[in-house]
Write a protein that holds these residues in place. Structure first.
Motif, mmCIF file in Angstrom:
data_model
loop_
_atom_site.group_PDB
_atom_site.id
_atom_site.type_symbol
_atom_site.label_atom_id
_atom_site.label_comp_id
_atom_site.label_asym_id
_atom_site.label_seq_id
_atom_site.Cartn_x
_atom_site.Cartn_y
_atom_site.Cartn_z
ATOM 1 N N ARG A 43 0.856 -1.193 0.000
ATOM 2 C CA ARG A 43 0.000 0.000 0.000
ATOM 3 C C ARG A 43 0.887 1.237 0.000
ATOM 4 N NH1 ARG A 43 -5.775 0.516 2.801
ATOM 5 N NH2 ARG A 43 -5.983 2.750 2.506
ATOM 6 N N PHE A 44 0.803 2.002 -1.077
ATOM 7 C CA PHE A 44 1.632 3.201 -1.221
ATOM 8 C C PHE A 44 0.871 4.421 -0.714
ATOM 9 C CE2 PHE A 44 3.351 0.133 -4.142
ATOM 10 C CZ PHE A 44 4.711 0.379 -4.145
ATOM 11 N N LYS A 45 1.605 5.520 -0.528
ATOM 12 C CA LYS A 45 0.971 6.703 0.083
ATOM 13 C C LYS A 45 1.260 7.981 -0.691
ATOM 14 C CE LYS A 45 0.893 4.532 4.522
ATOM 15 N NZ LYS A 45 -0.024 4.623 5.597
ATOM 16 N N ASN A 46 0.497 8.998 -0.353
ATOM 17 C CA ASN A 46 0.808 10.363 -0.798
ATOM 18 C C ASN A 46 1.955 10.885 0.062
ATOM 19 O OD1 ASN A 46 -1.310 10.464 -2.640
ATOM 20 N ND2 ASN A 46 -2.737 11.418 -1.187
ATOM 21 N N HIS A 47 2.576 11.965 -0.384
ATOM 22 C CA HIS A 47 3.651 12.570 0.418
ATOM 23 C C HIS A 47 3.310 14.054 0.600
ATOM 24 C CE1 HIS A 47 7.660 12.580 2.106
ATOM 25 N NE2 HIS A 47 7.970 13.650 1.401
ATOM 26 N N ILE A 48 2.935 14.401 1.822
ATOM 27 C CA ILE A 48 2.504 15.784 2.076
ATOM 28 C C ILE A 48 3.226 16.314 3.315
ATOM 29 C CG2 ILE A 48 0.517 17.271 2.655
ATOM 30 C CD1 ILE A 48 -1.222 15.357 0.979
ATOM 31 N N ASP A 49 3.849 17.460 3.152
ATOM 32 C CA ASP A 49 4.583 18.104 4.245
ATOM 33 C C ASP A 49 5.593 17.143 4.897
ATOM 34 O OD1 ASP A 49 5.259 20.299 5.685
ATOM 35 O OD2 ASP A 49 3.756 19.982 7.249
ATOM 36 N N ALA A 92 6.706 7.620 -9.410
ATOM 37 C CA ALA A 92 6.652 8.926 -8.723
ATOM 38 C C ALA A 92 7.035 8.774 -7.251
ATOM 39 C CB ALA A 92 5.254 9.527 -8.858
ATOM 40 N N VAL A 93 6.604 7.670 -6.616
ATOM 41 C CA VAL A 93 6.966 7.426 -5.209
ATOM 42 C C VAL A 93 8.484 7.302 -5.090
ATOM 43 C CG1 VAL A 93 6.849 5.735 -3.321
ATOM 44 C CG2 VAL A 93 4.772 6.342 -4.571
ATOM 45 N N ARG A 94 9.069 6.528 -5.993
ATOM 46 C CA ARG A 94 10.529 6.332 -5.945
ATOM 47 C C ARG A 94 11.264 7.646 -6.191
ATOM 48 N NH1 ARG A 94 12.475 0.943 -6.292
ATOM 49 N NH2 ARG A 94 10.750 -0.506 -6.074
ATOM 50 N N PHE A 95 10.725 8.461 -7.077
ATOM 51 C CA PHE A 95 11.328 9.762 -7.363
ATOM 52 C C PHE A 95 11.322 10.635 -6.099
ATOM 53 C CE2 PHE A 95 10.902 14.200 -8.665
ATOM 54 C CZ PHE A 95 11.955 14.344 -9.556
ATOM 55 N N VAL A 96 10.182 10.668 -5.415
ATOM 56 C CA VAL A 96 10.066 11.518 -4.218
ATOM 57 C C VAL A 96 10.966 10.996 -3.090
ATOM 58 C CG1 VAL A 96 8.463 12.348 -2.438
ATOM 59 C CG2 VAL A 96 7.786 12.378 -4.835
ATOM 60 N N ILE A 138 -7.299 11.330 2.440
ATOM 61 C CA ILE A 138 -8.135 11.642 3.607
ATOM 62 C C ILE A 138 -9.382 10.748 3.626
ATOM 63 C CG2 ILE A 138 -9.545 13.480 4.682
ATOM 64 C CD1 ILE A 138 -7.226 15.416 3.682
ATOM 65 N N SER A 139 -9.920 10.447 2.436
ATOM 66 C CA SER A 139 -11.121 9.589 2.364
ATOM 67 C C SER A 139 -10.780 8.118 2.645
ATOM 68 C CB SER A 139 -11.719 9.679 0.961
ATOM 69 O OG SER A 139 -10.828 9.051 0.050
ATOM 70 N N GLY A 140 -9.512 7.746 2.570
ATOM 71 C CA GLY A 140 -9.105 6.340 2.737
ATOM 72 C C GLY A 140 -9.237 5.525 1.456
ATOM 73 N N ALA A 141 -9.766 6.147 0.381
ATOM 74 C CA ALA A 141 -9.990 5.411 -0.877
ATOM 75 C C ALA A 141 -8.656 5.075 -1.554
ATOM 76 C CB ALA A 141 -10.853 6.237 -1.813
ATOM 77 N N VAL A 142 -8.651 3.938 -2.269
ATOM 78 C CA VAL A 142 -7.435 3.520 -2.988
ATOM 79 C C VAL A 142 -7.796 3.068 -4.406
ATOM 80 C CG1 VAL A 142 -6.101 2.780 -0.967
ATOM 81 C CG2 VAL A 142 -7.631 1.153 -2.083
ATOM 82 N N PHE A 143 -6.781 2.993 -5.249
ATOM 83 C CA PHE A 143 -6.960 2.351 -6.558
ATOM 84 C C PHE A 143 -5.787 1.400 -6.806
ATOM 85 C CE2 PHE A 143 -3.801 4.607 -9.144
ATOM 86 C CZ PHE A 143 -3.584 5.775 -8.414
ATOM 87 N N GLU A 144 -6.006 0.451 -7.723
ATOM 88 C CA GLU A 144 -4.985 -0.559 -8.025
ATOM 89 C C GLU A 144 -4.094 -0.110 -9.173
ATOM 90 O OE1 GLU A 144 -7.422 -4.695 -7.131
ATOM 91 O OE2 GLU A 144 -7.128 -4.015 -9.186
ATOM 92 N N ILE A 170 0.340 -4.470 -8.678
ATOM 93 C CA ILE A 170 1.632 -4.005 -8.159
ATOM 94 C C ILE A 170 1.456 -3.352 -6.788
ATOM 95 C CG2 ILE A 170 3.494 -2.319 -8.554
ATOM 96 C CD1 ILE A 170 2.972 -2.819 -11.586
ATOM 97 N N GLY A 171 0.382 -2.620 -6.653
ATOM 98 C CA GLY A 171 0.175 -1.935 -5.382
ATOM 99 C C GLY A 171 -1.162 -1.210 -5.337
ATOM 100 N N LEU A 172 -1.481 -0.733 -4.124
ATOM 101 C CA LEU A 172 -2.684 0.085 -3.935
ATOM 102 C C LEU A 172 -2.214 1.508 -3.659
ATOM 103 C CD1 LEU A 172 -4.747 -2.276 -1.603
ATOM 104 C CD2 LEU A 172 -5.049 -1.916 -4.067
ATOM 105 N N PHE A 173 -2.849 2.470 -4.292
ATOM 106 C CA PHE A 173 -2.425 3.872 -4.179
ATOM 107 C C PHE A 173 -3.595 4.739 -3.741
ATOM 108 C CE2 PHE A 173 0.683 1.865 -6.768
ATOM 109 C CZ PHE A 173 1.866 2.541 -6.511
ATOM 110 N N PRO A 174 -3.314 5.805 -2.983
ATOM 111 C CA PRO A 174 -4.395 6.669 -2.515
ATOM 112 C C PRO A 174 -5.152 7.313 -3.680
ATOM 113 C CG PRO A 174 -2.288 7.261 -1.493
ATOM 114 C CD PRO A 174 -1.984 6.250 -2.532
#
Ligand code: NAD
Length: 496
Positions: free
Chosen positions: A4-10, A184-188, A17-23, A34-38
């Motif tokens: 489960r991957f995440k957003n990166h904020i601050d 994008a996650v790896r880039f950040v 915030i809604s908890g929703a994900v996509f594949e 490959i993973g679940l993303f916000p």
């Protein structure tokens, strides 16, 4: 268990915030998740913009050199991690690891180029029209920048936009493309490791009409840099124009190769096959039209069909694949729709035009490389970007006729001419409506230290990459210093 991957904020990795994900699925094996993303929405965009706004003042107060050093360090980390980055990019994008390495290399090249540009963020000085007055310009950041990317070159496009934006002192909200969010996650993560202060680069995942649109409409986002289709570009252009935000739109193409009677036909056929079919034609600069001189048309088409039949079509996991799968079922349906409508309009399929099935082909969406003739310019297939392994062939009676056919396209991204005539080569640069022109090469192959972008429906605003990127992501201030010790006014009438 699925990661489960995440957003990166601050500086924090967080869920939507809604908890929703996509594949996110592997195009070479669509059964592999490959993973679940916000699945981010307006409220996540709000949080990301607020973080970027808070970080802006400290980030822009660093010297360009200090910012450039962080970007340089990111390039160094990417270099050490090339293979790992390419493997995960290949898994979510469907291109081979070999192809993905090129995508990553382009990102690294941009990191070093942008870091170098930090050392020459030039302004200009010039004479004033008045005595004892000094005049100059200096560049400053734009502010909070929203970056919306496409999936076809996820590392290159992200790097081409983000590195120059950061070097210029902007803070960024990156909206990953929904088919390639892991890159994008790896880039950040690399930017974090390189020492980027928290809040300077924020990442949100999610869909265009949700997270993307909210970003383009946010009043605190001073600029949106977008790469994607011309249709979505028009929506983003409208959203930004409505609130007078700066935009840079890199859009689609209907790129053509012109083959003259004196061309090396073998070389031209190799260039067209590679330009049209590698990564299944999913390049903004893919060759989707060939305009061959009538004197060599027959010979060229024969070679083209012969070379096309020898292409190896297979998954991204096999580095020997010449043509890899389409990114998704949606893209497959879109491409097949164009082919079916072309047939109904009277076009002739010389080869391909159908889905490949059996074995590895059943794990993804593959369309046989397709060559179409008997096409007129009012047909959809002659005008619209297909973004698949589909090539249309035209016959021209002369150089002038070929250029006329070329310029009928509503797009103008890249163009190529195969010839041995140096005069024609230079005339071609003057005559074609395209932002990037090649002689004796495919319609793709841009280098990060030169500007890139198109005219007509292919782009609006600024060029990407090269020195143009620095112009795009900064604002010019014009500065005067009067050392005459009196009030002078340039608008008063002078006796000259
Ligand atoms: P797309 O326009 O559907 O999507 C691109 C991005 O826009 C995605 O991140 C998507 O989430 C987002 N988006 C979609 N709707 C949005 C909205 N209403 N508001 C804000 N964001 C929104 O493009 P695609 O089909 O995924 O990508 C292929 C297209 O990209 C092709 O047209 C190709 O030519 C173009 N492209 C252009 C370049 C270039 O540099 N000129 C490079 C690569 C790809």
């Amino acid at each position: 268990m699925t990661e489960r991957f995440k957003n990166h904020i601050d500086g924090e990795w967080v869920d939507a915030i809604s908890g929703a994900v996509f594949e996110n699925r592997n195009p070479s094996d669509v059964n592999e998740v490959i993973g679940l993303f916000p699945r981010s929405g307006k409220e996540d965009v709000e949080a990301a913009v607020s973080s970027a706004r808070s970080a802006l003042s400290a980030w822009k107060s660093l010297t360009p050199l200090e910012r450039g050093n962080i970007v340089f360090e990111a390039g160094r980390i990417m270099t050490g991690r090339k293979k790992e980055l390419a493997e995960s990019l290949s898994r979510e994008n469907g291109k081979t690891v070999k192809g993905a390495l090129g995508d990553v290399q382009s990102g690294i090249d941009m990191a070093y180029f942008a870091a170098g540009e930090a050392r020459r963020w030039y302004g200009k000085t010039t004479h004033s029209g008045l005595k004892k007055r000094f005049a100059m310009t200096k560049r400053y950041p734009v502010g909070v920048v929203g970056i919306i990317t496409s999936w076809n070159f996820p590392m290159a496009i992200t790097s081409w936009k983000t590195f120059p934006a950061l070097v210029c002192g902007n803070t960024v909200i990156l909206k990953s493309e929904e088919n390639t969010p892991e890159t994008a996650v790896r880039f950040v993560r690399i930017m974090e490791e390189a020492g980027l202060p928290k809040g300077v680069l924020n990442l949100i995942h999610g869909f265009g009409p949700e997270a993307g649109e909210a970003l383009t409409l946010h009043p605190d986002v001073a600029m949106v840099s977008f790469t994607g289709s011309s249709g979505v570009g028009k929506i983003i252009g409208k959203n930004c124009a409505g609130r007078l935000a700066k935009t840079s739109l890199e859009l689609g193409g209907k790129n053509a190769v012109i083959i003259m009677e004196d061309a090396d036909i073998e070389l031209a056929a190799d260039g067209v096959v590679c330009g049209a079919f590698s990564i299944s034609g999913q390049r903004c600069t893919a060759t989707s039209r060939v305009i061959a001189h009538e004197a060599v048309y027959g010979e060229f088409v024969k070679k083209l069909l012969d070379k096309t039949s020898k292409q190896k079509i297979g998954p991204g996991s096999d580095d020997s694949s010449d043509i890899t799968p389409l990114i998704s079922k949606k893209q497959f349906d879109r491409v097949m729709g164009y082919v079916e409508r072309a047939k109904k309009e009277g076009a002739r399929i010389l080869t391909g035009g159908e889905r490949l099935i059996g074995g590895v082909y059943d794990k993804g969406y593959y369309i046989a490389p397709t060559v179409i003739d008997n096409v007129s310019h009012d047909m959809e297939i002659a005008r619209e970007e297909v973004f698949g392994p589909v090539l249309v062939v035209f016959k021209a009676s002369s150089y002038e006729d070929a250029v006329r056919i070329h310029n009928l396209s509503p797009y103008g991204l890249s163009a190529s001419l195969f010839t041995k005539d140096v005069n024609r080569a230079f005339l071609f640069f003057d005559d074609v409506d395209a932002g990037v022109c090649y002689i004796n090469a495919p319609t793709f192959g841009s280098e990060p230290h030169l500007p890139f972008g198109g005219v007509k429906n292919s782009g609006l605003g600024y060029r990407e990459a090269g020195w143009a990127a620095i112009e795009a992501f900064s604002e010019v201030k014009t500065l005067y210093v009067d050392y005459s010790a009196k009030i002078q006014n340039v608008q008063f009438e002078r006796k000259d």
